[in-house]
Design an enzyme around this catalytic site. Structure first.
Site, PDB file in Angstrom:
ATOM      1  N   ASP A 233       1.083  -9.381  -4.350  1.00  0.00           N
ATOM      2  CA  ASP A 233       1.165  -8.919  -5.745  1.00  0.00           C
ATOM      3  C   ASP A 233       1.055 -10.112  -6.700  1.00  0.00           C
ATOM      4  O   ASP A 233       0.251 -10.103  -7.650  1.00  0.00           O
ATOM      5  CB  ASP A 233       2.514  -8.193  -5.913  1.00  0.00           C
ATOM      6  CG  ASP A 233       2.616  -7.386  -7.182  1.00  0.00           C
ATOM      7  OD1 ASP A 233       1.612  -7.234  -7.888  1.00  0.00           O
ATOM      8  OD2 ASP A 233       3.730  -6.883  -7.454  1.00  0.00           O
TER       9      ASP A 233
ATOM     10  N   VAL B 145       7.717  -8.954   2.260  1.00  0.00           N
ATOM     11  CA  VAL B 145       9.086  -8.892   1.739  1.00  0.00           C
ATOM     12  C   VAL B 145       9.757  -7.555   2.082  1.00  0.00           C
ATOM     13  O   VAL B 145      10.985  -7.492   2.259  1.00  0.00           O
ATOM     14  CB  VAL B 145       9.055  -9.095   0.204  1.00  0.00           C
ATOM     15  CG1 VAL B 145      10.428  -8.881  -0.416  1.00  0.00           C
ATOM     16  CG2 VAL B 145       8.558 -10.498  -0.118  1.00  0.00           C
TER      17      VAL B 145
ATOM     18  N   THR C 226       4.523  -5.169   4.973  1.00  0.00           N
ATOM     19  CA  THR C 226       4.890  -6.027   6.117  1.00  0.00           C
ATOM     20  C   THR C 226       5.408  -7.404   5.706  1.00  0.00           C
ATOM     21  O   THR C 226       5.715  -8.225   6.571  1.00  0.00           O
ATOM     22  CB  THR C 226       3.704  -6.230   7.079  1.00  0.00           C
ATOM     23  OG1 THR C 226       2.679  -6.979   6.410  1.00  0.00           O
ATOM     24  CG2 THR C 226       3.151  -4.905   7.554  1.00  0.00           C
TER      25      THR C 226
HETATM   26  P1  ADP Z   1       5.399  -6.021   0.619  1.00  0.00           P
HETATM   27  O1  ADP Z   1       6.401  -6.173  -0.489  1.00  0.00           O
HETATM   28  O2  ADP Z   1       4.645  -4.697   0.548  1.00  0.00           O
HETATM   29  O3  ADP Z   1       5.959  -6.298   1.958  1.00  0.00           O
HETATM   30  P2  ADP Z   1       4.087  -8.648   0.551  1.00  0.00           P
HETATM   31  O4  ADP Z   1       3.123  -9.159  -0.460  1.00  0.00           O
HETATM   32  O5  ADP Z   1       5.392  -9.347   0.676  1.00  0.00           O
HETATM   33  O6  ADP Z   1       4.251  -7.083   0.244  1.00  0.00           O
HETATM   34  O7  ADP Z   1       3.370  -8.658   1.976  1.00  0.00           O
HETATM   35  C1  ADP Z   1       2.391  -7.741   2.367  1.00  0.00           C
HETATM   36  C2  ADP Z   1       1.378  -8.439   3.240  1.00  0.00           C
HETATM   37  O8  ADP Z   1       0.464  -9.164   2.427  1.00  0.00           O
HETATM   38  C3  ADP Z   1       1.973  -9.468   4.215  1.00  0.00           C
HETATM   39  O9  ADP Z   1       1.333  -9.324   5.474  1.00  0.00           O
HETATM   40  C4  ADP Z   1       1.613 -10.789   3.572  1.00  0.00           C
HETATM   41  O10 ADP Z   1       1.487 -11.814   4.542  1.00  0.00           O
HETATM   42  C5  ADP Z   1       0.270 -10.449   2.973  1.00  0.00           C
HETATM   43  N1  ADP Z   1      -0.234 -11.336   1.912  1.00  0.00           N
HETATM   44  C6  ADP Z   1       0.437 -12.182   1.087  1.00  0.00           C
HETATM   45  N2  ADP Z   1      -0.414 -12.793   0.250  1.00  0.00           N
HETATM   46  C7  ADP Z   1      -1.654 -12.329   0.539  1.00  0.00           C
HETATM   47  C8  ADP Z   1      -2.980 -12.585   0.039  1.00  0.00           C
HETATM   48  N3  ADP Z   1      -3.201 -13.452  -0.952  1.00  0.00           N
HETATM   49  N4  ADP Z   1      -4.022 -11.919   0.604  1.00  0.00           N
HETATM   50  C9  ADP Z   1      -3.821 -11.032   1.601  1.00  0.00           C
HETATM   51  N5  ADP Z   1      -2.615 -10.741   2.108  1.00  0.00           N
HETATM   52  C10 ADP Z   1      -1.553 -11.386   1.591  1.00  0.00           C
END
Ligand code: ADP
Length: 169
Positions: free
Chosen positions: A36, A122, A120
Site C-alpha cells: 500500500d 502485516v 500475507t
Molecule cells: P497486508 O496488510 O494485506 O498483509 P502487506 O503489504 O503487508 O499487505 O503485504 C502483502 C504482500 O505484499 C506481502 O507478500 C508483501 O511481501 C508484498 N509486498 C510488499 N511490497 C510489495 C511491492 N512493492 N510489490 C509487490 N508486493 C509487495
C-alpha cells in the site's frame, strides 16, 4: 491448464505496466505500509486525493482509482482479512477480494491485472493458504470470463514465489 493466462512475476508491483494493479489496502484507503505504501509513493499525492473521496472500503470489497504516476493505468484497492486464526471468515473474505477485483476488471474491460499476495504481510495470513485461495479464485474466474485475458501473481520474495508455484502446479 490456464491457457497461458496466469503468470508469476517476482518483484515490485509498482513497476508493472498493466491495465490495473491491485492494492492490498486497509479500510481507510488512505495509505499504509507494505505494498500500500509503495503504491501510494509511486503513484503520487493525486492517488491519496482520489482515495479520500471514496469513503473507505469494507473487508473483501474493492474500489477503483486511476494509476496516476504509476505505469499501471488503474489501481483496484481491496481490503483483505487480518488473520485471526482461521475461524473468523478469513478464507471467504480473502476469496471475495479476488472475486471483487476481477469483477471490476471484467466490467471495465481490463486485459491485464496484477495482484500482490493479499493479506500475507502485516495481516499475517499464512502464505500457503492465501496463495491457494488466490489461485483457485483466479482460475475459477478466468474459466468463466474472457476478460481479463492475463493475470499476474506478483511475489515480493522467493518464498511467496514458491508458494504460488506449488499452488499452480
Ligand atoms: P497486508 O496488510 O494485506 O498483509 P502487506 O503489504 O503487508 O499487505 O503485504 C502483502 C504482500 O505484499 C506481502 O507478500 C508483501 O511481501 C508484498 N509486498 C510488499 N511490497 C510489495 C511491492 N512493492 N510489490 C509487490 N508486493 C509487495
Amino acid at each position: 491448464m490456464n491457457g497461458g493466462r496466469i503468470e508469476i512475476f517476482e518483484g515490485d508491483i509498482t513497476k508493472l505496466a498493466v491495465d490495473a494493479i491491485v492494492n492490498a489496502a486497509n479500510r481507510t484507503l488512505l495509505g499504509g505500509g507494505g505494498v500500500d505504501g509503495a503504491i501510494h509513493r509511486a503513484a503520487g499525492k493525486e492517488l491519496l486525493e482520489e482515495c479520500r473521496a471514496l469513503g473507505g472500503c469494507r473487508d473483501g470489497e474493492a474500489k477503483l482509482t486511476r494509476g496516476w504516476r504509476l505505469p499501471a493505468k488503474y489501481v483496484i484497492h481491496t481490503v483483505g482479512p487480518v488473520w485471526r486464526g482461521g475461524n473468523a471468515g478469513e478464507a471467504e473474505t480473502l476469496a471475495a477480494c479476488y472475486r471483487n477485483c476481477l469483477a471490476i476488471a471484467a466490467k471495465r474491460g481490463f486485459e491485464s491485472v496484477a495482484f500482490p499476495a493479499i493479506s500475507t504481510g502485516v495481516y499475517r495470513y499464512p502464505r500457503e493458504e492465501a496463495t491457494a485461495i488466490a489461485v483457485r479464485e483466479v482460475r475459477d474466474f478466468l474459466a468463466a470470463n474472457a476478460v481479463p485475458a492475463r493475470v499476474v501473481f506478483v511475489c515480493f520474495d522467493a518464498r511467496t514465489r514458491a508458494a504460488y508455484e506449488a499452488a499452480l502446479a
